[in-house]
Design a protein around this motif. Structure first.
Motif, PDB file in Angstrom:
ATOM      1  N   HIS A 110      -8.775  -0.538   5.265  1.00 12.63           N
ATOM      2  CA  HIS A 110      -8.186  -1.878   5.280  1.00 12.63           C
ATOM      3  C   HIS A 110      -8.837  -2.776   4.235  1.00 12.63           C
ATOM      4  O   HIS A 110      -9.918  -2.475   3.730  1.00 12.63           O
ATOM      5  CB  HIS A 110      -8.346  -2.509   6.667  1.00 12.63           C
ATOM      6  CG  HIS A 110      -7.476  -1.884   7.700  1.00 12.63           C
ATOM      7  ND1 HIS A 110      -6.124  -2.119   7.779  1.00 12.63           N
ATOM      8  CD2 HIS A 110      -7.758  -1.008   8.696  1.00 12.63           C
ATOM      9  CE1 HIS A 110      -5.614  -1.429   8.785  1.00 12.63           C
ATOM     10  NE2 HIS A 110      -6.585  -0.741   9.352  1.00 12.63           N
ATOM     11  N   HIS A 145       0.140  -6.623   8.561  1.00 12.60           N
ATOM     12  CA  HIS A 145      -0.671  -6.592   9.783  1.00 12.60           C
ATOM     13  C   HIS A 145      -0.775  -7.972  10.437  1.00 12.60           C
ATOM     14  O   HIS A 145      -1.565  -8.168  11.355  1.00 12.60           O
ATOM     15  CB  HIS A 145      -2.086  -6.100   9.470  1.00 12.60           C
ATOM     16  CG  HIS A 145      -2.149  -4.670   9.065  1.00 12.60           C
ATOM     17  ND1 HIS A 145      -2.578  -4.262   7.831  1.00 12.60           N
ATOM     18  CD2 HIS A 145      -1.810  -3.538   9.715  1.00 12.60           C
ATOM     19  CE1 HIS A 145      -2.514  -2.937   7.746  1.00 12.60           C
ATOM     20  NE2 HIS A 145      -2.040  -2.478   8.878  1.00 12.60           N
ATOM     21  N   ARG A 165       3.632   4.691  16.676  1.00 13.47           N
ATOM     22  CA  ARG A 165       4.447   4.046  15.644  1.00 13.47           C
ATOM     23  C   ARG A 165       5.706   4.846  15.309  1.00 13.47           C
ATOM     24  O   ARG A 165       6.814   4.379  15.485  1.00 13.47           O
ATOM     25  CB  ARG A 165       3.597   3.837  14.383  1.00 13.47           C
ATOM     26  CG  ARG A 165       2.468   2.822  14.574  1.00 13.47           C
ATOM     27  CD  ARG A 165       1.893   2.444  13.220  1.00 13.47           C
ATOM     28  NE  ARG A 165       0.786   1.506  13.271  1.00 13.47           N
ATOM     29  CZ  ARG A 165       0.924   0.186  13.211  1.00 13.47           C
ATOM     30  NH1 ARG A 165       2.113  -0.343  13.112  1.00 13.47           N
ATOM     31  NH2 ARG A 165      -0.138  -0.603  13.248  1.00 13.47           N
ATOM     32  N   SER A 175       0.767  -2.804   3.557  1.00 15.62           N
ATOM     33  CA  SER A 175       1.243  -2.908   4.941  1.00 15.62           C
ATOM     34  C   SER A 175       1.146  -4.331   5.455  1.00 15.62           C
ATOM     35  O   SER A 175       0.277  -5.099   5.043  1.00 15.62           O
ATOM     36  CB  SER A 175       0.385  -2.043   5.883  1.00 15.62           C
ATOM     37  OG  SER A 175       0.319  -0.719   5.471  1.00 15.62           O
ATOM     38  N   HIS A 222       3.873   1.808   7.495  1.00  9.87           N
ATOM     39  CA  HIS A 222       4.617   1.488   8.727  1.00  9.87           C
ATOM     40  C   HIS A 222       5.622   0.354   8.512  1.00  9.87           C
ATOM     41  O   HIS A 222       5.457  -0.764   9.023  1.00  9.87           O
ATOM     42  CB  HIS A 222       3.704   1.200   9.929  1.00  9.87           C
ATOM     43  CG  HIS A 222       2.475   0.382   9.656  1.00  9.87           C
ATOM     44  ND1 HIS A 222       2.513  -0.960   9.450  1.00  9.87           N
ATOM     45  CD2 HIS A 222       1.173   0.722   9.556  1.00  9.87           C
ATOM     46  CE1 HIS A 222       1.291  -1.422   9.250  1.00  9.87           C
ATOM     47  NE2 HIS A 222       0.457  -0.409   9.301  1.00  9.87           N
ATOM     48  N   ASP A 244      -2.299   8.105   9.402  1.00 14.07           N
ATOM     49  CA  ASP A 244      -2.955   6.839   9.752  1.00 14.07           C
ATOM     50  C   ASP A 244      -4.087   7.123  10.734  1.00 14.07           C
ATOM     51  O   ASP A 244      -4.228   6.454  11.762  1.00 14.07           O
ATOM     52  CB  ASP A 244      -1.916   5.869  10.374  1.00 14.07           C
ATOM     53  CG  ASP A 244      -2.451   4.439  10.474  1.00 14.07           C
ATOM     54  OD1 ASP A 244      -3.607   4.209  10.081  1.00 14.07           O
ATOM     55  OD2 ASP A 244      -1.700   3.575  10.956  1.00 14.07           O
ATOM     56  N   HIS A 249      -3.396   8.342   3.906  1.00 16.63           N
ATOM     57  CA  HIS A 249      -3.636   7.279   4.881  1.00 16.63           C
ATOM     58  C   HIS A 249      -4.552   7.739   6.014  1.00 16.63           C
ATOM     59  O   HIS A 249      -4.114   7.965   7.137  1.00 16.63           O
ATOM     60  CB  HIS A 249      -2.302   6.757   5.448  1.00 16.63           C
ATOM     61  CG  HIS A 249      -2.436   5.421   6.143  1.00 16.63           C
ATOM     62  ND1 HIS A 249      -1.359   4.679   6.528  1.00 16.63           N
ATOM     63  CD2 HIS A 249      -3.526   4.709   6.519  1.00 16.63           C
ATOM     64  CE1 HIS A 249      -1.762   3.576   7.123  1.00 16.63           C
ATOM     65  NE2 HIS A 249      -3.087   3.571   7.126  1.00 16.63           N
ATOM     66  N   GLU A 266      -5.176   0.636   2.059  1.00 16.02           N
ATOM     67  CA  GLU A 266      -4.050   0.088   2.810  1.00 16.02           C
ATOM     68  C   GLU A 266      -4.179  -1.416   2.675  1.00 16.02           C
ATOM     69  O   GLU A 266      -4.802  -2.087   3.491  1.00 16.02           O
ATOM     70  CB  GLU A 266      -4.072   0.501   4.291  1.00 16.02           C
ATOM     71  CG  GLU A 266      -2.823   0.015   5.012  1.00 16.02           C
ATOM     72  CD  GLU A 266      -2.807   0.289   6.513  1.00 16.02           C
ATOM     73  OE1 GLU A 266      -3.862   0.606   7.093  1.00 16.02           O
ATOM     74  OE2 GLU A 266      -1.719   0.148   7.108  1.00 16.02           O
TER      75      GLU A 266
HETATM   76 ZN    ZN Z   1      -1.774  -0.265   9.074  1.00 19.18          ZN
END
Ligand code: ZN
Ligand code: DGT
Ligand code: CA
Ligand code: CA
Length: 571
Positions: A374, A440, A506, A438, A468, A529, A342, A413
């Motif tokens: 992303h 978002h 996080r 994930s 996360h 991340d 990540h 991700e």
């Molecule tokens: Zn993320």
């Protein structure tokens, strides 16, 4: 003022203008300018002196003048004027999650509310429910946001605390009258947020050491000073306590000031049952006022019939019973981590190219790095379309062929959409070696729906990992409402991995949930991340959380060498 401070000031100006009722076009122009300034590569000084600020798209004459003033004088007249017109407490209100300038304006104008305290009172009196644009549900949400705010007030993220605590500790240890010194408290226990920093030193000359400590750079205020005990406030606002004890007392004091309070209480109770009295000064048998000697903390635990308990485990979560049976886990360590999973690159919202991220990871001794940018729905983060993914994979293949001394894995991700489906179809997903899914967006779904959404993602055959999982941002946003026990259960059933996102904002999965996940045999992956090089170093914070979650290296997917890691994905 540096460019981040200028961008931040522009944001606040926009908020203040909106609270004052300026037209939204003007407010948004300032917010837009903040983003532009934050992204400018060239030094602002040069843009100002050469008069080229207005060449930036979105920056007109008037904004340019405001920015130039900040660059040249470090002040902003507009900002100062607006601050005079708007009560301090209204700005503070904007830090409440879901509470923007429009709402602040409404409660100020219509109810005369000027602080969070007054806002809380008004909610409890049910006065917001009737306000146009609010309603009962909003009122409830505001109350929740205030409770969260109050609980977090005065706490700090662990990266800030480690940086400050580490410097001060280094300075203490360098003093020749210091025999030994350590960080204690929540920081030593690797808690996700830190109230204050507790330092402990052993010395036969405490006055000299204390004097040296109080001259440390970065101290803003000395709150209390004494020969063996002082408290200071650092420039960043965090408080630091230092105690200096004799070398004989040191292990007992370190144990006491490491805590947690709950662990201390349980340990003291155990000592009592053995006819011993344990406190910060020593371990006393019967009525003796002479402490039994213990050279270090391990000796204290041994005397109490226990294996040594690592600080991260001292939360009264069953560690004493496990130590008694000698069944404590051998906790994972930072050096166990073999690969970085990540990391973002310039393909989406990262700051560095894939090559530079990979080289930065290699320089830190890692064997592999998984680039996870992303996907298309995350437009704000330049999420990739399937076409761009093809291009990105060509680049990764070329880099691996060239050979950078580290293997680059193709990851993504991928956004979990509102209904729990994924942002790419199976064919595109099949082209990745690692798929992290994930959330978002749409943080406000009802609990049952949010849970279903997560479960659908974890059950998806192409998904290896949930990113996360709780979706929280420490000190600023609680996680979305979802049943994480159900997620852990599903991860266990489907052999899926849960991310411990190591970013200091996080630290998600939460360590309490990690304890549950380990219990169910769920693998975690400690992921940086990272969006830039320094982000790669956050992994150590994530390892701290894995340790608090009782994880051994064998339970951490990316503690496996490359081949074994790839096998774990296919479990
Ligand atoms: Zn993320
Ligand atoms: P923080 O600073 O809120 O992040 O959390 P801690 O755990 O660092 O708490 P702090 O700074 O108030 O105290 C440091 C340690 O001292 C704490 O972890 C345990 C010990 N301690 C403090 N007060 C008490 C107490 O009333 N009873 C016991 N048994 N231990 C205490
Ligand atoms: Ca503390
Ligand atoms: Ca303290």
């Amino acid at each position: 003022m540096n460019k981040n401070e200028i961008a931040q000031t522009l944001e606040i100006i926009a908020d203040l203008m909106e609270i004052r009722g300026e037209n939204s076009f003007k407010c948004n122009a300032h917010r837009n300018a903040a983003r532009i300034i934050a992204a400018v590569e060239e030094p602002l000084e040069e843009l100002v002196t050469s008069g080229r600020l207005t060449q930036l798209k979105g920056i007109g004459e008037s904004l340019a003048a405001k920015i130039a003033e900040m660059v040249q004088t470090g002040r902003s007249t507009v900002y100062e004027e607006l601050r005079k017109q708007v009560p301090e407490g209204l700005l503070e209100m904007l830090s409440l999650s879901g509470f923007g300038p429009k709402k602040a304006k409404a409660v100020w104008e219509q109810l005369g509310i000027k602080s969070i305290g007054e806002l809380e009172y008004a909610c409890k009196e049910n006065r917001l429910a009737a306000l146009p644009g609010f309603g009962e549900k909003t009122q409830e949400k505001i109350l929740k946001a205030i409770a969260f705010h109050n609980k977090q007030a005065g706490r700090f993220l662990c990266d800030t605390a480690w940086a400050i605590g580490g410097d001060l500790l280094g300075r203490l240890r360098a003093h020749k009258k210091v025999i030994r010194a350590e960080i204690g408290g929540s920081l030593r226990r690797c808690k996700e947020t830190i109230g204050d920093i507790d330092l402990l030193a052993a010395s036969a000359d405490p006055e000299a050491v204390m004097e040296h400590f109080l001259e440390s750079p970065g101290i803003a205020d000395v709150l209390a000073r004494g020969p063996t005990k002082s408290s200071v406030r650092m420039e960043q606002g965090i408080q630091v306590d230092l105690r200096i004890v004799s070398d004989a007392e040191y292990p007992f004091a370190l144990n006491y000031f490491t805590g947690s309070k709950e662990h201390n209480t349980a340990l003291r109770g155990r000592a009592k049952k053995m006819g011993l009295k344990l406190n910060e000064y020593g371990l006393f048998k019967g009525d003796s006022d002479q402490s039994e000697p213990c050279a270090d903390e391990a000796a204290i635990y041994r005397r109490l019939g226990l294996a040594y308990i690592e600080p991260e485990l001292r939360e009264d979560m069953g560690e004493i019973a496990a130590a008694e049976r000698n069944q404590l886990p051998r906790l994972v360590e930072p050096r166990d981590i073999r690969g970085l999973v990540h990391a973002h690159s310039t393909w989406s919202d990262g700051k560095l190219s894939i090559e530079r991220m990979a080289l930065a990871a290699r320089a830190r001794g890692y064997e592999y790095i998984v680039i996870c940018d992303h996907t298309q729905s995350a437009a704000y983060a330049k999420g990739l379309t399937p076409e761009r993914v093809v291009e990105q994979h060509k680049e990764i293949d070329a880099l691996n062929k060239k050979g950078l001394g580290i293997r680059i894995l193709k990851g993504t991700e991928v956004d979990i959409l509102g209904d729990g489906s994924l942002d790419f179809d199976d064919k595109v997903l099949g082209t990745f070696e690692v798929v992290i899914a994930s959330i978002h967006s749409r943080f406000n779904l009802p609990r049952a729906e949010q849970t279903r959404r997560l479960l659908r993602a974890v059950e998806h055959p192409r998904v290896h990992m949930i990113g996360h999982p709780a979706g929280r941002l420490l000190l600023s946003r609680e996680g979305y409402d979802a049943d994480l026990d159900a997620l852990i259960e599903a991860a266990a059933r489907h052999g899926k991995i849960l991310e411990i996102n190591a970013h200091p904002y996080r630290l998600d999965l939460d360590w309490r949930d990690c304890i549950k996940a380990r219990h169910r045999g769920v693998l975690v992956s400690v992921n940086p991340d990272a969006h830039e090089e320094e982000g790669l170093d956050h992994v150590r914070f994530g390892v701290g959380i894995a340790r608090k979650g009782w994880y051994e290296a064998s339970g951490v997917a990316n503690a496996a060498p490359l081949d074994a890691f790839l096998k774990l994905l296919r479990r």
